[in-house]
Design a protein around this motif. Sequence first.
Motif, PDB file in Angstrom:
ATOM      1  N   VAL A   1       0.829  -1.203   0.000  1.00 19.90           N
ATOM      2  CA  VAL A   1       0.000   0.000   0.000  1.00 19.90           C
ATOM      3  C   VAL A   1       0.866   1.256   0.000  1.00 19.90           C
ATOM      4  O   VAL A   1       0.590   2.223  -0.710  1.00 19.90           O
ATOM      5  CB  VAL A   1      -0.958   0.003   1.205  1.00 19.90           C
ATOM      6  CG1 VAL A   1      -1.743   1.313   1.262  1.00 19.90           C
ATOM      7  CG2 VAL A   1      -1.911  -1.177   1.121  1.00 19.90           C
ATOM      8  N   GLY A   2       1.940   1.255   0.796  1.00 23.67           N
ATOM      9  CA  GLY A   2       2.830   2.409   0.820  1.00 23.67           C
ATOM     10  C   GLY A   2       3.440   2.690  -0.542  1.00 23.67           C
ATOM     11  O   GLY A   2       3.583   3.847  -0.952  1.00 23.67           O
TER      12      GLY A   2
ATOM     13  N   ILE B   1       6.511  -2.780  -6.596  1.00 20.98           N
ATOM     14  CA  ILE B   1       5.987  -3.991  -5.956  1.00 20.98           C
ATOM     15  C   ILE B   1       6.778  -5.212  -6.414  1.00 20.98           C
ATOM     16  O   ILE B   1       7.161  -6.069  -5.608  1.00 20.98           O
ATOM     17  CB  ILE B   1       4.491  -4.158  -6.261  1.00 20.98           C
ATOM     18  CG1 ILE B   1       3.676  -3.116  -5.483  1.00 20.98           C
ATOM     19  CG2 ILE B   1       4.020  -5.563  -5.898  1.00 20.98           C
ATOM     20  CD1 ILE B   1       2.211  -3.066  -5.867  1.00 20.98           C
ATOM     21  N   ALA B   2       7.046  -5.290  -7.719  1.00 19.91           N
ATOM     22  CA  ALA B   2       7.825  -6.414  -8.238  1.00 19.91           C
ATOM     23  C   ALA B   2       9.222  -6.427  -7.636  1.00 19.91           C
ATOM     24  O   ALA B   2       9.758  -7.494  -7.286  1.00 19.91           O
ATOM     25  CB  ALA B   2       7.890  -6.343  -9.761  1.00 19.91           C
ATOM     26  N   LEU B   3       9.841  -5.240  -7.511  1.00 20.38           N
ATOM     27  CA  LEU B   3      11.175  -5.150  -6.920  1.00 20.38           C
ATOM     28  C   LEU B   3      11.164  -5.607  -5.473  1.00 20.38           C
ATOM     29  O   LEU B   3      11.989  -6.438  -5.057  1.00 20.38           O
ATOM     30  CB  LEU B   3      11.685  -3.713  -7.013  1.00 20.38           C
ATOM     31  CG  LEU B   3      12.994  -3.416  -6.271  1.00 20.38           C
ATOM     32  CD1 LEU B   3      14.148  -4.236  -6.859  1.00 20.38           C
ATOM     33  CD2 LEU B   3      13.312  -1.928  -6.306  1.00 20.38           C
ATOM     34  N   PHE B   4      10.227  -5.084  -4.696  1.00 18.66           N
ATOM     35  CA  PHE B   4      10.178  -5.426  -3.273  1.00 18.66           C
ATOM     36  C   PHE B   4       9.802  -6.888  -3.060  1.00 18.66           C
ATOM     37  O   PHE B   4      10.250  -7.519  -2.107  1.00 18.66           O
ATOM     38  CB  PHE B   4       9.212  -4.493  -2.549  1.00 18.66           C
ATOM     39  CG  PHE B   4       9.763  -3.107  -2.314  1.00 18.66           C
ATOM     40  CD1 PHE B   4      11.007  -2.740  -2.792  1.00 18.66           C
ATOM     41  CD2 PHE B   4       9.033  -2.182  -1.612  1.00 18.66           C
ATOM     42  CE1 PHE B   4      11.526  -1.472  -2.579  1.00 18.66           C
ATOM     43  CE2 PHE B   4       9.531  -0.899  -1.372  1.00 18.66           C
ATOM     44  CZ  PHE B   4      10.789  -0.542  -1.864  1.00 18.66           C
ATOM     45  N   CYS B   5       8.974  -7.429  -3.948  1.00 17.75           N
ATOM     46  CA  CYS B   5       8.661  -8.858  -3.862  1.00 17.75           C
ATOM     47  C   CYS B   5       9.909  -9.696  -4.138  1.00 17.75           C
ATOM     48  O   CYS B   5      10.163 -10.700  -3.464  1.00 17.75           O
ATOM     49  CB  CYS B   5       7.569  -9.220  -4.863  1.00 17.75           C
ATOM     50  SG  CYS B   5       5.912  -8.689  -4.388  1.00 17.75           S
ATOM     51  N   SER B   6      10.682  -9.287  -5.135  1.00 19.84           N
ATOM     52  CA  SER B   6      11.895 -10.043  -5.462  1.00 19.84           C
ATOM     53  C   SER B   6      12.911  -9.997  -4.338  1.00 19.84           C
ATOM     54  O   SER B   6      13.737 -10.913  -4.191  1.00 19.84           O
ATOM     55  CB  SER B   6      12.522  -9.494  -6.751  1.00 19.84           C
ATOM     56  OG  SER B   6      13.084  -8.202  -6.536  1.00 19.84           O
TER      57      SER B   6
ATOM     58  N   ALA C   1      -0.778 -10.933 -10.305  1.00 18.32           N
ATOM     59  CA  ALA C   1      -2.054 -10.678 -10.984  1.00 18.32           C
ATOM     60  C   ALA C   1      -2.996  -9.920 -10.057  1.00 18.32           C
ATOM     61  O   ALA C   1      -3.640  -8.945 -10.450  1.00 18.32           O
ATOM     62  CB  ALA C   1      -2.684 -11.995 -11.434  1.00 18.32           C
ATOM     63  N   ALA C   2      -3.078 -10.364  -8.804  1.00 17.00           N
ATOM     64  CA  ALA C   2      -3.917  -9.666  -7.833  1.00 17.00           C
ATOM     65  C   ALA C   2      -3.377  -8.279  -7.543  1.00 17.00           C
ATOM     66  O   ALA C   2      -4.133  -7.312  -7.402  1.00 17.00           O
ATOM     67  CB  ALA C   2      -4.009 -10.487  -6.540  1.00 17.00           C
ATOM     68  N   MET C   3      -2.063  -8.191  -7.444  1.00 18.66           N
ATOM     69  CA  MET C   3      -1.438  -6.893  -7.201  1.00 18.66           C
ATOM     70  C   MET C   3      -1.780  -5.911  -8.322  1.00 18.66           C
ATOM     71  O   MET C   3      -2.161  -4.769  -8.081  1.00 18.66           O
ATOM     72  CB  MET C   3       0.076  -7.051  -7.107  1.00 18.66           C
ATOM     73  CG  MET C   3       0.565  -7.800  -5.906  1.00 18.66           C
ATOM     74  SD  MET C   3       0.632  -6.744  -4.457  1.00 18.66           S
ATOM     75  CE  MET C   3       1.449  -7.850  -3.300  1.00 18.66           C
ATOM     76  N   ALA C   4      -1.639  -6.354  -9.572  1.00 22.20           N
ATOM     77  CA  ALA C   4      -1.896  -5.484 -10.712  1.00 22.20           C
ATOM     78  C   ALA C   4      -3.356  -5.039 -10.752  1.00 22.20           C
ATOM     79  O   ALA C   4      -3.662  -3.884 -11.056  1.00 22.20           O
ATOM     80  CB  ALA C   4      -1.520  -6.193 -12.010  1.00 22.20           C
TER      81      ALA C   4
ATOM     82  N   ALA D   1      -8.531  -8.016  -0.428  1.00 25.36           N
ATOM     83  CA  ALA D   1      -9.175  -8.550  -1.629  1.00 25.36           C
ATOM     84  C   ALA D   1      -8.274  -8.483  -2.859  1.00 25.36           C
ATOM     85  O   ALA D   1      -8.299  -9.372  -3.709  1.00 25.36           O
ATOM     86  CB  ALA D   1     -10.464  -7.791  -1.912  1.00 25.36           C
ATOM     87  N   LEU D   2      -7.466  -7.415  -2.957  1.00 28.96           N
ATOM     88  CA  LEU D   2      -6.773  -7.180  -4.207  1.00 28.96           C
ATOM     89  C   LEU D   2      -5.263  -7.083  -4.080  1.00 28.96           C
ATOM     90  O   LEU D   2      -4.560  -7.328  -5.058  1.00 28.96           O
ATOM     91  CB  LEU D   2      -7.285  -5.872  -4.840  1.00 28.96           C
ATOM     92  CG  LEU D   2      -8.762  -5.893  -5.248  1.00 28.96           C
ATOM     93  CD1 LEU D   2      -9.203  -4.509  -5.673  1.00 28.96           C
ATOM     94  CD2 LEU D   2      -8.989  -6.890  -6.375  1.00 28.96           C
ATOM     95  N   LEU D   3      -4.746  -6.713  -2.927  1.00 30.69           N
ATOM     96  CA  LEU D   3      -3.307  -6.513  -2.819  1.00 30.69           C
ATOM     97  C   LEU D   3      -2.623  -7.571  -1.974  1.00 30.69           C
ATOM     98  O   LEU D   3      -1.429  -7.506  -1.754  1.00 30.69           O
ATOM     99  CB  LEU D   3      -3.011  -5.126  -2.222  1.00 30.69           C
ATOM    100  CG  LEU D   3      -3.366  -3.948  -3.130  1.00 30.69           C
ATOM    101  CD1 LEU D   3      -3.045  -2.647  -2.439  1.00 30.69           C
ATOM    102  CD2 LEU D   3      -2.632  -4.031  -4.453  1.00 30.69           C
ATOM    103  N   ALA D   4      -3.384  -8.519  -1.484  1.00 27.98           N
ATOM    104  CA  ALA D   4      -2.752  -9.573  -0.695  1.00 27.98           C
ATOM    105  C   ALA D   4      -2.225 -10.667  -1.601  1.00 27.98           C
ATOM    106  O   ALA D   4      -2.673 -10.850  -2.727  1.00 27.98           O
ATOM    107  CB  ALA D   4      -3.743 -10.166   0.299  1.00 27.98           C
TER     108      ALA D   4
END
Length: 232
Positions: A115-116, A169-174, A183-186, A228-231
């Motif tokens: 979210v941040g 988000i992709a960077l922090f996930c990696s 997909a949910a994140m997008a 619902a969408l960002l988890a």
Amino acid sequence: MAAVPWPQGSEIALSSRGIVDQKLSRKLVHILAGPGFALCWPLFSAEPNARFFAAIVPCLNLLRVVLLGTGIIDDPKTVNAMSREGDRAELLRGPLYYVLVLLGTTLVYWRESPVGVVVFSLMCGGDGLADIVGRRLGAKHKLPWNSSKSWAGSGAMFLGGSAMAIAFIALFCSLGYFDCDMAAMAAGVATIAAVATLIESLPINQRLDDNLSVPGVVALLGFLLRNALLAA
């Protein structure tokens, strides 16, 4: 949109050397300052208090903005670079709000929540691009509910803010800061960006600074839609 409070040296150099005009240089710093700061977050340790050390950066800039805005520090060149009309009181609105949002994002979300990431991406990449693109491509196609905004600017906000958020988000996930279902994140990012873009386009932003309205709406939607969408 008010100017970004740092890095003033780059902003002044770009405009004073004639590389870009002053208004564009302020917007470029608006777009890059927040993400540039966030890119430094991986340099901090995994200790729980790391966020507080990172928050020193926006705290110092917050202090400088207040000192400049109140006239305690007299620096006309910096004031002119950071404001639209050269009035130091302007620094106590948009630039101050910008730093406060980055400070709040660091302390509240840090590297623990997407979210941040969406908050600063929509404020920096989205809102900053909206002004640049809107001024250059939006003269003939204004929004029917707000003649000071354009379809081109709103489209740039949606696409630019979404792209920046998804990239972070992709960077922090990696890096393992949080688990991701991209997909949910997008889908979550697109939903939040669409609503934030609509809010930014409303005439109310002529009275309420969009450095407040956009991050506020994004933070609220992120809270409501995260499960619902960002988890993951």
